[in-house]
Design a protein around this motif. Structure first.
Motif, short mmCIF file in Angstrom:
data_model
loop_
_atom_site.label_atom_id
_atom_site.label_comp_id
_atom_site.label_asym_id
_atom_site.label_seq_id
_atom_site.Cartn_x
_atom_site.Cartn_y
_atom_site.Cartn_z
N SER A 129 -16.05 40.46 -8.30
CA SER A 129 -14.76 40.16 -8.77
C SER A 129 -13.97 39.42 -7.04
O SER A 129 -15.36 39.83 -6.02
CB SER A 129 -14.88 42.02 -8.05
N GLY A 130 -13.48 38.52 -7.42
CA GLY A 130 -12.93 37.49 -6.36
C GLY A 130 -12.33 38.15 -5.06
O GLY A 130 -11.86 37.24 -4.19
N CYS A 131 -11.51 39.43 -5.49
CA CYS A 131 -11.16 40.01 -4.90
C CYS A 131 -11.59 40.12 -4.03
O CYS A 131 -11.37 40.80 -2.13
CB CYS A 131 -9.88 41.47 -4.84
N LEU A 132 -12.77 40.80 -3.71
CA LEU A 132 -14.56 41.34 -2.41
C LEU A 132 -14.81 40.20 -2.48
O LEU A 132 -15.85 40.15 -2.15
CB LEU A 132 -14.81 42.06 -3.38
N PHE A 133 -14.55 38.92 -2.89
CA PHE A 133 -16.56 38.11 -2.64
C PHE A 133 -15.46 37.17 -1.55
O PHE A 133 -14.63 36.30 -1.66
CB PHE A 133 -16.49 37.14 -4.19
N PRO A 134 -16.44 36.80 -0.91
CA PRO A 134 -16.26 36.33 0.34
C PRO A 134 -16.25 34.56 -0.19
O PRO A 134 -17.28 34.44 -0.30
CB PRO A 134 -17.14 35.94 0.74
N ALA A 135 -15.17 34.09 0.24
CA ALA A 135 -14.68 33.11 0.03
C ALA A 135 -16.18 31.35 0.57
O ALA A 135 -16.53 30.98 0.12
CB ALA A 135 -13.26 31.56 0.41
N VAL A 136 -16.58 31.62 1.59
CA VAL A 136 -17.72 31.29 2.27
C VAL A 136 -18.94 31.84 1.62
O VAL A 136 -19.64 30.50 1.85
CB VAL A 136 -17.81 31.95 3.97
N ALA A 137 -19.30 32.79 0.68
CA ALA A 137 -20.46 33.07 -0.16
C ALA A 137 -20.73 32.07 -0.88
O ALA A 137 -21.41 32.12 -2.34
CB ALA A 137 -20.21 34.56 -0.59
N VAL A 138 -19.76 30.96 -1.21
CA VAL A 138 -19.38 30.39 -2.61
C VAL A 138 -20.01 28.75 -2.21
O VAL A 138 -19.80 27.72 -2.88
CB VAL A 138 -17.73 29.52 -3.81
N ASP A 139 -19.65 28.56 -0.78
CA ASP A 139 -21.11 27.26 -0.53
C ASP A 139 -22.36 27.37 -1.76
O ASP A 139 -23.09 27.76 -1.52
CB ASP A 139 -21.73 27.88 1.09
N GLY A 140 -22.22 25.59 -2.05
CA GLY A 140 -23.43 25.03 -3.12
C GLY A 140 -23.50 26.19 -3.82
O GLY A 140 -24.06 25.42 -4.77
N LYS A 141 -22.49 27.01 -4.39
CA LYS A 141 -22.28 27.39 -5.87
C LYS A 141 -21.48 26.24 -7.02
O LYS A 141 -20.83 25.90 -6.26
CB LYS A 141 -21.82 29.09 -6.08
N THR A 142 -21.94 27.58 -7.58
CA THR A 142 -20.96 26.59 -9.51
C THR A 142 -20.37 27.64 -9.81
O THR A 142 -21.02 28.78 -10.21
CB THR A 142 -21.82 26.61 -10.95
N LEU A 143 -18.49 27.06 -9.50
CA LEU A 143 -17.75 27.96 -10.30
C LEU A 143 -17.61 28.25 -11.75
O LEU A 143 -16.76 27.36 -11.80
CB LEU A 143 -16.32 28.61 -9.02
N THR A 144 -16.65 29.15 -12.06
CA THR A 144 -16.53 29.05 -14.02
C THR A 144 -14.92 29.95 -13.89
O THR A 144 -15.50 31.29 -13.34
CB THR A 144 -17.04 29.36 -14.26
N THR A 145 -13.80 29.36 -13.83
CA THR A 145 -12.23 30.13 -13.97
C THR A 145 -11.83 30.62 -15.10
O THR A 145 -12.85 30.30 -16.12
CB THR A 145 -11.64 29.80 -12.70
N ILE A 146 -11.14 31.62 -15.61
CA ILE A 146 -10.60 31.77 -17.17
C ILE A 146 -10.46 30.45 -17.61
O ILE A 146 -10.32 30.37 -18.47
CB ILE A 146 -10.07 33.19 -17.05
N GLU A 147 -9.60 29.79 -16.87
CA GLU A 147 -8.67 28.25 -16.73
C GLU A 147 -9.50 27.28 -17.64
O GLU A 147 -9.35 26.43 -18.39
CB GLU A 147 -8.13 28.08 -16.22
N HIS A 148 -11.02 27.62 -16.95
CA HIS A 148 -12.06 26.56 -17.66
C HIS A 148 -13.13 27.60 -19.00
O HIS A 148 -13.89 26.42 -20.00
CB HIS A 148 -13.29 26.65 -16.68
#
Length: 94
Positions: free
Chosen positions: A60-79
């Motif tokens: 849930s992106g509204c609860l997930f701290p943005a700093v926690a994506v450091d080093g991660k791979t993200l996929t959004t609906i646009e992709h």
């Protein structure tokens, strides 16, 4: 005022760097980068509007701290070629 933190991550197969304040959530970061598919609606992580895949796991992106994506791979609906159904399936919402 909080000190900004530099993070790097992969978003929809593209490498990104960002400087973000620690209190920002993932949806806010995505909006700053021009990705508006994930959006905040309920603000409690219940509705699924803010779903983003982080290392293949629906969060849930509204609860997930943005700093926690450091080093991660993200996929959004646009992709996702299959659109909302693919996110719903990944989140176990089908």
């Amino acid at each position: 005022m909080s000190a900004r933190r530099d993070i790097t991550f992969t978003l929809n197969d593209r490498a990104f760097r960002a400087s973000i304040e620690p209190h920002r959530n993932l949806v806010e970061l995505l909006h700053e980068l021009g990705y508006f598919g994930a959006r905040e609606s309920c603000g409690q992580g219940l509705c699924g509007c803010c779903t983003v895949l982080v290392d293949g796991v629906a969060v849930s992106g509204c609860l997930f701290p943005a700093v926690a994506v450091d080093g991660k791979t993200l996929t959004t609906i646009e992709h996702l070629g299959c659109g909302r159904r693919a996110v719903a399936g990944a989140a176990g919402l089908h």
